[in-house]
Write an enzyme that holds these catalytic residues in place. Structure first.
Site, PDB file in Angstrom:
ATOM      1  N   GLU A   1      22.867  33.634   6.135  1.00 55.91           N
ATOM      2  CA  GLU A   1      23.434  32.757   5.095  1.00 55.91           C
ATOM      3  C   GLU A   1      22.375  32.379   4.061  1.00 55.91           C
ATOM      4  OE1 GLU A   1      25.141  30.018   7.889  1.00 55.91           O
ATOM      5  OE2 GLU A   1      26.537  31.601   8.492  1.00 55.91           O
TER       6      GLU A   1
ATOM      7  N   GLY B   1      30.552  34.130  12.611  1.00 50.57           N
ATOM      8  CA  GLY B   1      31.662  33.242  12.253  1.00 50.57           C
ATOM      9  C   GLY B   1      32.995  33.940  12.097  1.00 50.57           C
TER      10      GLY B   1
ATOM     11  N   GLY C   1      26.331  29.917  16.763  1.00 56.02           N
ATOM     12  CA  GLY C   1      26.741  28.945  15.760  1.00 56.02           C
ATOM     13  C   GLY C   1      27.864  28.069  16.288  1.00 56.02           C
ATOM     14  N   GLY C   2      29.104  28.441  15.954  1.00 54.01           N
ATOM     15  CA  GLY C   2      30.276  27.620  16.278  1.00 54.01           C
ATOM     16  C   GLY C   2      30.318  27.114  17.714  1.00 54.01           C
TER      17      GLY C   2
ATOM     18  N   SER D   1      29.299  35.288  16.754  1.00 52.20           N
ATOM     19  CA  SER D   1      30.502  35.001  17.553  1.00 52.20           C
ATOM     20  C   SER D   1      30.255  35.051  19.061  1.00 52.20           C
ATOM     21  CB  SER D   1      31.651  35.930  17.145  1.00 52.20           C
ATOM     22  OG  SER D   1      31.995  35.702  15.782  1.00 52.20           O
TER      23      SER D   1
ATOM     24  N   HIS E   1      17.933  33.368   8.009  1.00 51.69           N
ATOM     25  CA  HIS E   1      19.299  33.518   8.514  1.00 51.69           C
ATOM     26  C   HIS E   1      20.132  34.228   7.442  1.00 51.69           C
ATOM     27  CE1 HIS E   1      23.417  32.453   9.551  1.00 51.69           C
ATOM     28  NE2 HIS E   1      22.973  32.334  10.788  1.00 51.69           N
TER      29      HIS E   1
ATOM     30  N   ASN F   1      22.676  27.079  16.531  1.00 49.53           N
ATOM     31  CA  ASN F   1      22.476  26.830  15.103  1.00 49.53           C
ATOM     32  C   ASN F   1      23.656  26.004  14.598  1.00 49.53           C
ATOM     33  OD1 ASN F   1      22.180  26.957  12.340  1.00 49.53           O
ATOM     34  ND2 ASN F   1      22.569  29.158  12.176  1.00 49.53           N
ATOM     35  N   TRP F   2      23.393  24.727  14.315  1.00 44.52           N
ATOM     36  CA  TRP F   2      24.488  23.843  13.903  1.00 44.52           C
ATOM     37  C   TRP F   2      24.830  24.017  12.429  1.00 44.52           C
ATOM     38  CZ3 TRP F   2      23.226  18.479  16.623  1.00 44.52           C
ATOM     39  CH2 TRP F   2      23.496  18.607  17.995  1.00 44.52           C
ATOM     40  N   LYS F   3      24.040  24.752  11.680  1.00 51.67           N
ATOM     41  CA  LYS F   3      24.305  24.955  10.243  1.00 51.67           C
ATOM     42  C   LYS F   3      24.480  23.579   9.568  1.00 51.67           C
ATOM     43  CE  LYS F   3      26.027  29.443  11.454  1.00 51.67           C
ATOM     44  NZ  LYS F   3      26.855  30.595  11.129  1.00 51.67           N
TER      45      LYS F   3
ATOM     46  N   GLU G   1      21.489  39.543  14.205  1.00 57.20           N
ATOM     47  CA  GLU G   1      22.787  38.946  13.901  1.00 57.20           C
ATOM     48  C   GLU G   1      23.520  39.815  12.884  1.00 57.20           C
ATOM     49  OE1 GLU G   1      22.877  34.453  14.827  1.00 57.20           O
ATOM     50  OE2 GLU G   1      22.139  34.712  12.809  1.00 57.20           O
TER      51      GLU G   1
HETATM   52  P1  PGA Z   1      28.529  32.123  15.019  1.00 59.91           P
HETATM   53  O1  PGA Z   1      27.169  31.971  14.161  1.00 59.91           O
HETATM   54  O2  PGA Z   1      28.118  32.018  16.479  1.00 59.91           O
HETATM   55  O3  PGA Z   1      29.377  30.948  14.592  1.00 59.91           O
HETATM   56  O4  PGA Z   1      29.107  33.438  14.710  1.00 59.91           O
HETATM   57  C1  PGA Z   1      25.979  32.572  14.574  1.00 59.91           C
HETATM   58  C2  PGA Z   1      24.878  32.304  13.590  1.00 59.91           C
HETATM   59  O5  PGA Z   1      25.136  32.303  12.371  1.00 59.91           O
HETATM   60  O6  PGA Z   1      23.719  32.087  13.984  1.00 59.91           O
END
Ligand code: PGA
Length: 259
Positions: free
Chosen positions: A99, A177, A238-239, A217, A97, A12-14, A171
């Site tokens: 967010e 994050g 994500g990251g 993470s 998600h 997930n590149w956000k 998640e």
């Molecule tokens: P993260 O994000 O791996 O940077 O913790 C995961 C996500 O929000 O899908």
């Protein structure tokens, strides 16, 4: 095969990687391992979807959207319909998600409509669920997961979806994050709660076919211990999905887990 449902590594590149960065990512991604049962997917921002579909072609990576609307078209400013996504070759989408829930008012009811709109139109949704730190500390993890699952997948309509098209991502919000990954034991416990609810409400076959990913993470260093858990069928990252080397290492770990 040690992972009966296969393994999906999703990135997930956000709100990161415009077109030039997406181009550069695929230019240095190289070849991903090809193993039966292994799938990889990336979720770039909307403006990079087109270039990502073009560059991912032949590389064994599905391209998905970070959100989608349930209607095919209409007066829904700022939204993307399943039809608009399908037209450019996008067949996966994240739904709800954390967010989106936290900052943009996503609810279990809007998640339900998005999941249904996706499935009915031929898009595979990844429904995201997970508790906050305060909810975990208050001992509410199971009840939050069940509320989110039952809200987005009500008994009456969702049974028909559970033929392997729907994907769920657990998640925990406190792990996203933050560098605070859930331990494999914490993650497996939550995945068992999710799998058991699917089993109770939709039957053994449906529960057995649904991929449940862990997210929060995940890194190339910790992914193997998570994938070693019986009910963890992949990762939503994500990251650590933003750099080609790191994404390739995550996919390689997925291939290993299938051996
Ligand atoms: P993260 O994000 O791996 O940077 O913790 C995961 C996500 O929000 O899908």
């Amino acid at each position: 095969m040690s992972k009966p449902r296969g393994v999906l590594i999703a990135g997930n590149w956000k709100m990161n990687h415009g077109q030039a960065e997406t181009e550069a990512f695929f230019a240095s991604l190289g070849t991903l391992p090809k193993t039966a049962g292994l799938e990889a997917a990336l979720f770039p921002p909307a403006t990079s979807l087109g270039i990502a579909v073009a560059r991912a072609s032949g590389k064994g990576v599905h391209i998905g959207a970070q959100n989608l609307h349930w209607e095919r078209s209409g007066a829904f400013t700022g939204e993307l319909s399943p039809a608009l996504l399908l037209e450019i070759g996008v067949r996966h989408a994240l739904v709800a998600h954390s967010e989106r829930r936290q900052y943009f008012g996503e609810t279990d009811e809007s998640a339900r409509r998005r999941v249904e709109g996706a499935i009915l139109n031929g898009i595979r949704p990844i429904l995201c669920v997970g508790e906050t730190r305060a909810e975990r500390e208050a001992g509410q993890t199971a009840s939050v997961l069940l509320r989110q699952l039952r809200g987005a997948l009500p008994d009456a309509s969702a049974g028909a979806f559970l033929d392997g098209r729907l994907i769920i991502a657990y998640e925990p919000v406190w792990a996203i994050g933050t560098g605070l990954t859930a331990t494999p034991e914490q993650a497996e416990e939550a995945h068992q709660i999710i799998r058991k609810d699917l089993w109770d409400r939709f039957g053994l076959e449906a529960a057995g076919k649904t991929l449940v990913l862990y997210g929060g993470s995940v890194t190339p260093q910790n992914v193997a211990s998570l994938l070693a858990c019986a009910n963890i069928d992949g990762a939503l990252v994500g990251g650590a999905s933003l750099k080609p080397d790191s994404f390739r290492a995550l996919v390689a770990a997925g291939a290993e887990a299938l051996k």
